[in-house]
Design a protein around this motif. Structure first.
Motif, short mmCIF file in Angstrom:
data_model
loop_
_atom_site.label_atom_id
_atom_site.label_comp_id
_atom_site.label_asym_id
_atom_site.label_seq_id
_atom_site.Cartn_x
_atom_site.Cartn_y
_atom_site.Cartn_z
N PRO A 1 11.68 -25.73 -23.07
CA PRO A 1 10.62 -25.10 -23.87
C PRO A 1 10.09 -26.00 -24.98
O PRO A 1 8.91 -25.90 -25.35
CB PRO A 1 11.28 -23.85 -24.44
CG PRO A 1 12.75 -24.07 -24.29
CD PRO A 1 12.93 -24.94 -23.11
N ASN A 2 10.92 -26.89 -25.53
CA ASN A 2 10.47 -27.75 -26.61
C ASN A 2 9.99 -29.11 -26.13
O ASN A 2 9.47 -29.90 -26.93
CB ASN A 2 11.59 -27.93 -27.64
CG ASN A 2 11.85 -26.66 -28.42
OD1 ASN A 2 10.92 -25.95 -28.78
ND2 ASN A 2 13.12 -26.37 -28.66
N VAL B 1 3.11 -24.15 -21.53
CA VAL B 1 4.09 -23.09 -21.30
C VAL B 1 3.42 -21.99 -20.47
O VAL B 1 2.32 -21.56 -20.79
CB VAL B 1 4.62 -22.51 -22.63
CG1 VAL B 1 5.56 -21.33 -22.37
CG2 VAL B 1 5.34 -23.60 -23.42
N HIS C 1 6.74 -25.77 -18.87
CA HIS C 1 7.89 -24.87 -18.94
C HIS C 1 7.44 -23.49 -18.49
O HIS C 1 6.49 -22.92 -19.05
CB HIS C 1 8.43 -24.79 -20.38
CG HIS C 1 9.49 -23.75 -20.56
ND1 HIS C 1 10.75 -23.87 -20.03
CD2 HIS C 1 9.48 -22.55 -21.21
CE1 HIS C 1 11.47 -22.81 -20.33
NE2 HIS C 1 10.73 -22.00 -21.07
N ALA D 1 9.34 -17.57 -27.16
CA ALA D 1 10.05 -18.21 -28.28
C ALA D 1 9.18 -18.15 -29.54
O ALA D 1 7.95 -18.15 -29.46
CB ALA D 1 10.38 -19.65 -27.93
N HIS E 1 8.66 -20.48 -31.54
CA HIS E 1 7.94 -21.75 -31.71
C HIS E 1 8.21 -22.64 -30.51
O HIS E 1 9.33 -22.70 -30.00
CB HIS E 1 8.43 -22.44 -32.99
CG HIS E 1 7.77 -23.77 -33.23
ND1 HIS E 1 6.44 -23.88 -33.56
CD2 HIS E 1 8.25 -25.04 -33.16
CE1 HIS E 1 6.13 -25.16 -33.70
NE2 HIS E 1 7.21 -25.88 -33.46
N TYR E 2 7.16 -23.31 -30.06
CA TYR E 2 7.28 -24.33 -29.02
C TYR E 2 6.87 -25.66 -29.64
O TYR E 2 5.70 -25.87 -29.98
CB TYR E 2 6.39 -23.98 -27.82
CG TYR E 2 6.79 -22.72 -27.09
CD1 TYR E 2 7.84 -22.72 -26.18
CD2 TYR E 2 6.12 -21.51 -27.32
CE1 TYR E 2 8.21 -21.55 -25.51
CE2 TYR E 2 6.49 -20.35 -26.67
CZ TYR E 2 7.54 -20.38 -25.76
OH TYR E 2 7.91 -19.23 -25.11
N ARG E 3 7.82 -26.56 -29.76
CA ARG E 3 7.63 -27.76 -30.57
C ARG E 3 6.48 -28.64 -30.07
O ARG E 3 5.65 -29.10 -30.86
CB ARG E 3 8.93 -28.58 -30.59
CG ARG E 3 8.92 -29.75 -31.55
CD ARG E 3 10.25 -30.49 -31.49
NE ARG E 3 11.35 -29.55 -31.73
CZ ARG E 3 12.58 -29.73 -31.30
NH1 ARG E 3 12.88 -30.80 -30.57
NH2 ARG E 3 13.53 -28.84 -31.58
N ALA F 1 4.27 -27.88 -27.37
CA ALA F 1 3.29 -27.21 -26.50
C ALA F 1 1.91 -27.16 -27.16
O ALA F 1 1.78 -26.93 -28.36
CB ALA F 1 3.76 -25.81 -26.17
N LEU G 1 -0.63 -22.18 -23.95
CA LEU G 1 0.24 -21.14 -23.41
C LEU G 1 -0.56 -20.32 -22.40
O LEU G 1 -1.66 -19.84 -22.71
CB LEU G 1 0.74 -20.23 -24.53
CG LEU G 1 1.48 -18.95 -24.11
CD1 LEU G 1 2.78 -19.28 -23.40
CD2 LEU G 1 1.75 -18.06 -25.33
#
Length: 741
Positions: free
Chosen positions: A330-331, A336, A365, A373, A375-377, A379, A382
């Motif tokens: 995810p990060n 995403v 992801h 989540a 936060h997605y570092r 991304a 979405l």
């Protein structure tokens, strides 16, 4: 959770349920068969005394008269030192036939009650009956949820053959199965002392009997006062014993009768609990209610089919779970994809998007929506692909999404696109996707693409959305998703008719056949040629693989396989890979193709009118429907083209169908000559006539481009407004169906 509650008991108990229901169906025939061969007098017509008097004339050695719940009268007697049993006619007391209990019925009853395993088998049968109750209740709740509420449970259902069989049979039999399961569970609980059977009447035997010479049996007052239909059994006293008594059992109770005076010497009624137990027994077996037994038997027979279709549906759902390859953390991902799905079908589309983005160099992801989540570092975008469950509810993998979203206070540094999957026949079409879109907007999440929707898992609409996404991302993105792509078949172009060159809209009607079988002759080769086409109907889709591309393009079929040709209508789009290939294909050239059924786009059976609406190449399947209208049901075609001299598709054929009445009326309009009028304008002009057809129950089938379909829907909403309905109402009734691309 509800789906698991329904699936697990069904899978575990499937074999036992089949045994229980099949044997129950067999046993349900007995009361009806017994009743069919039995004379049942009207209430109050014959007393027990009258019957006994008639019996004694033919059976001087009668020892007992028994009446079954279905009304059969059995006399047990001794004659010449031999015991016997006969079924007798209550009107004469004469024998009808010897009474011989069926050994087969006894074996089936033992199998039904105990699986031939005595008390342990009775426990298994009881648990299985309880499982049937769970299956019936959870199945009803699933159906109500799927169709949008309890008021919609009779709405037509769609899906695969196994899904439709499972739902339709379950819907028809649910009350019978619930009744059988509940009563069977109660009887099993009573067997093991977990429920009370109550007290069956057990009168005290009189200690003092006056004795005296026996009176004629047909004169005994207690027997004269008892109606034959209330009789259970009458046991005679021992011969030549003036102190012995008659024992009489009835539906209300039991007691002893003096053979001299004919009076009751003791009597004990059944208690309320035992009467309730016997009522449950009657409901379960149908003994005493032969018609109910037949209903329960028919309901039980459906279980064998559902016990097969249920595991098939479960297995297909398990197989439909795609394995996501190259799934970044995810990060670590720049894109995403979050998925909301109830039956896993949306996961297939998500996998197609995932794989296509990975092929263009993105790190992706993919996870369920419930794993949103905070936060997605890394991304930047979405994607939310979600179905809607029932009446606008969240599907299983997304039921925690909105709660998780609510806890996120800061708008993230990524843009979002929501794609909803649903069925336009339901009022809450893509309702959950719309709710998600509204919640994201309220949170201030930036939008990558406006909310879009996919109707009935349309591959064309998904591909269109992919093209729009590719333009936003600045990449070439082709999204083609086929849940299970069948093996392709080689087809040979046998004939073509070209239109539209004068109006810069080159269009061709292409007819394909199975290739000839190498010059072979004889019966076998003729059969091979005859069956060379895969089975299909007009309105189905054909997937065609253009050269050097693994991605199929789909076209609506204008023919059925029984026509001997596969026919499509194709417009040449500038830069179109497949349409360019097909327009350049010479007669004798071949294609690789497969069929994708489209059973929801069909004219309904019956005498109601059919209104066919299309524009351009959307006329293809509509012509196929008209071609096969050999029963001459009323069919009205509305179609729009550009110029009648250049692109009046199928004009000679349509005129022939008007002449032979397969087509009732043709309403064509042409934008280049009719003051730029389009098909929706023709509908509005003929509004009163369309309204009359719809009042008569007409079904409407629309085929063509998305913009045309939207305009047609808007026009029809205005037309039917005076009737107090709208297009959504017609869709819910199955009277408005679309094939839109």
């Amino acid at each position: 959770m509800l789906r698991q509650l329904h699936s697990l008991p069904g899978l575990i108990a499937a074999l036992f349920v089949i045994v229980l229901t099949v044997t129950g169906a067999i046993l349900s025939l007995n009361p009806a068969l017994e009743r069919a061969g039995t004379v049942v007098p009207a209430a109050g017509q014959i007393s027990v005394a009258e019957l006994a008097g008639r019996v004694v004339e033919h059976y001087p050695g009668a020892e007992q008269i028994e009446r079954t719940p279905s009304g059969t009268l059995i006399v047990y007697y001794t004659r010449d030192g031999q015991v016997g049993a006969d079924r007798v006619d209550p009107r004469t007391g004469q024998a009808v036939a010897p009474y011989e209990p069926s050994s087969f019925t006894s074996w089936v009853k033992n199998l039904h009650r105990s699986m031939l395993l005595d008390m342990s088998g009775r426990a298994v049968a009881g648990i299985t009956a309880l499982a049937m109750v769970v299956l019936a209740i959870s199945g009803a709740m699933l159906l109500a949820t799927r169709l949008g509420g309890w008021r919609q449970v009779l709405r037509p259902v769609r899906g695969t053959l196994s899904q439709r069989l499972h739902i339709e049979l379950g819907r028809a039999a649910i009350l019978g199965l619930l009744l059988s399961g509940l009563t069977g569970s109660y009887l099993s609980a009573a067997t093991f002392g977990l429920a009370s059977e109550g007290m069956e009447a057990e009168p005290e035997f009189p200690l003092e009997v006056a004795g005296g010479p026996p009176a004629a049996i047909d004169t005994l007052s207690a027997l004269k006062a008892t109606d034959l239909n209330d009789l259970r059994e009458l046991v005679y006293p021992y011969p030549d014993d003036p102190t012995d008594l008659y024992s009489l059992g009835t539906d209300q109770g039991a007691g002893y009768i003096d053979q001299a005076s004919g009076e009751w010497l003791s009597y004990q009624p059944h208690d309320a609990t035992h009467r309730f137990y016997e009522f449950i027994y009657m409901l379960h077996t149908g003994e005493g209610l032969w018609w109910l037994g037949l209903i329960l038997g028919l309901a039980a027979l459906t279980v064998s089919v559902m016990a097969v279709t249920g595991p098939i549906i479960w297995w297909k759902r398990q197989r439909s779970k795609p394995k996501i390859a190259a799934n970044s953390g995810p990060n670590a991902a720049d894109s995403v994809i979050l998925v909301g799905s109830e039956s896993n079908s949306t996961w297939g589309f998500a996998k197609t998007l995932h794989d296509s983005l990975v092929q263009t160099g993105h790190r992706v992801h993919t996870a369920p929506m419930n794993r949103l989540a905070p936060h997605y570092r890394g991304a930047k975008r979405l994607f939310i692909l979600t179905a809607t469950y029932g009446d606008g509810d969240a599907p299983a993998s997304a039921n925690q999404f909105l709660a998780r979203l609510e806890k996120i206070t800061d708008a993230p540094d990524l843009s979002v696109a929501v794609l909803g999957f649903g069925d336009r026949q339901f009022p809450q079409f893509c309702g959950f996707a719309k709710e998600v879109e509204t919640a994201l907007a309220a949170k201030g999440w930036p939008q990558l693409l406006p909310l879009d929707t996919i109707d009935r898992q349309s591959p064309q609409e998904f591909a269109r959305w992919g093209n729009a996404l590719g333009k936003v991302l600045g990449i070439e993105l082709t999204l083609v998703h086929t849940p299970v792509r069948p093996r392709t078949t080689a087809l040979e172009l046998a004939e073509r008719v070209d239109y539209g060159a004068e109006v810069q809209a080159p269009t061709a009607v292409l007819r394909f056949k199975a290739p000839e079988s190498g010059g072979k002759t004889g019966l076998l080769s003729r059969l091979l040629r005859r069956t060379g086409l895969p089975p299909f109907e007009a309105g189905d889709l054909v997937g065609i693989l253009p050269p050097d591309s693994p991605v199929p393009r789909f076209y609506s079929l204008a023919s059925a396989s029984k026509d001997g040709v596969l026919e499509i209508c194709v417009r040449h789009h500038s830069g179109g890979l497949c349409s360019g290939f097909l327009h350049a294909l010479p007669v004798g050239g071949t294609i690789e193709a497969f069929i994708q059924p489209n059973p929801d786009f069909r004219p309904a059976s019956g005498k109601a009118p059919i209104v066919l609406i299309g524009a351009g190449t959307g006329i293809g399947p509509l012509v196929g429907f008209i071609r096969h209208n050999t029963s001459h049901h009323p069919m009205h075609l509305y179609w729009g083209g550009r110029c009648p001299r250049s692109d009046f598709l199928y004009e000679p054929e349509l005129n022939a169908y008007l002449a032979d009445r397969r087509l009732s009326r043709l309403n064509a309009t042409f934008s280049r000559v009719d003051e730029r009028a389009y098909v929706q304008d023709k509908l509005i002009a003929n509004g009163p006539e369309l309204r009359r057809l719809i009042e008569k129950g007409a079904q409407i089938l629309v085929c063509g481009g998305r913009d045309m379909a939207a305009s047609v829907m808007a026009a029809l909403n205005d037309i039917v407004a005076p009737l107090g309905i709208d297009v959504l109402t017609l869709k819910a009734q199955g009277r408005y169906r679309e094939d839109v691309y």
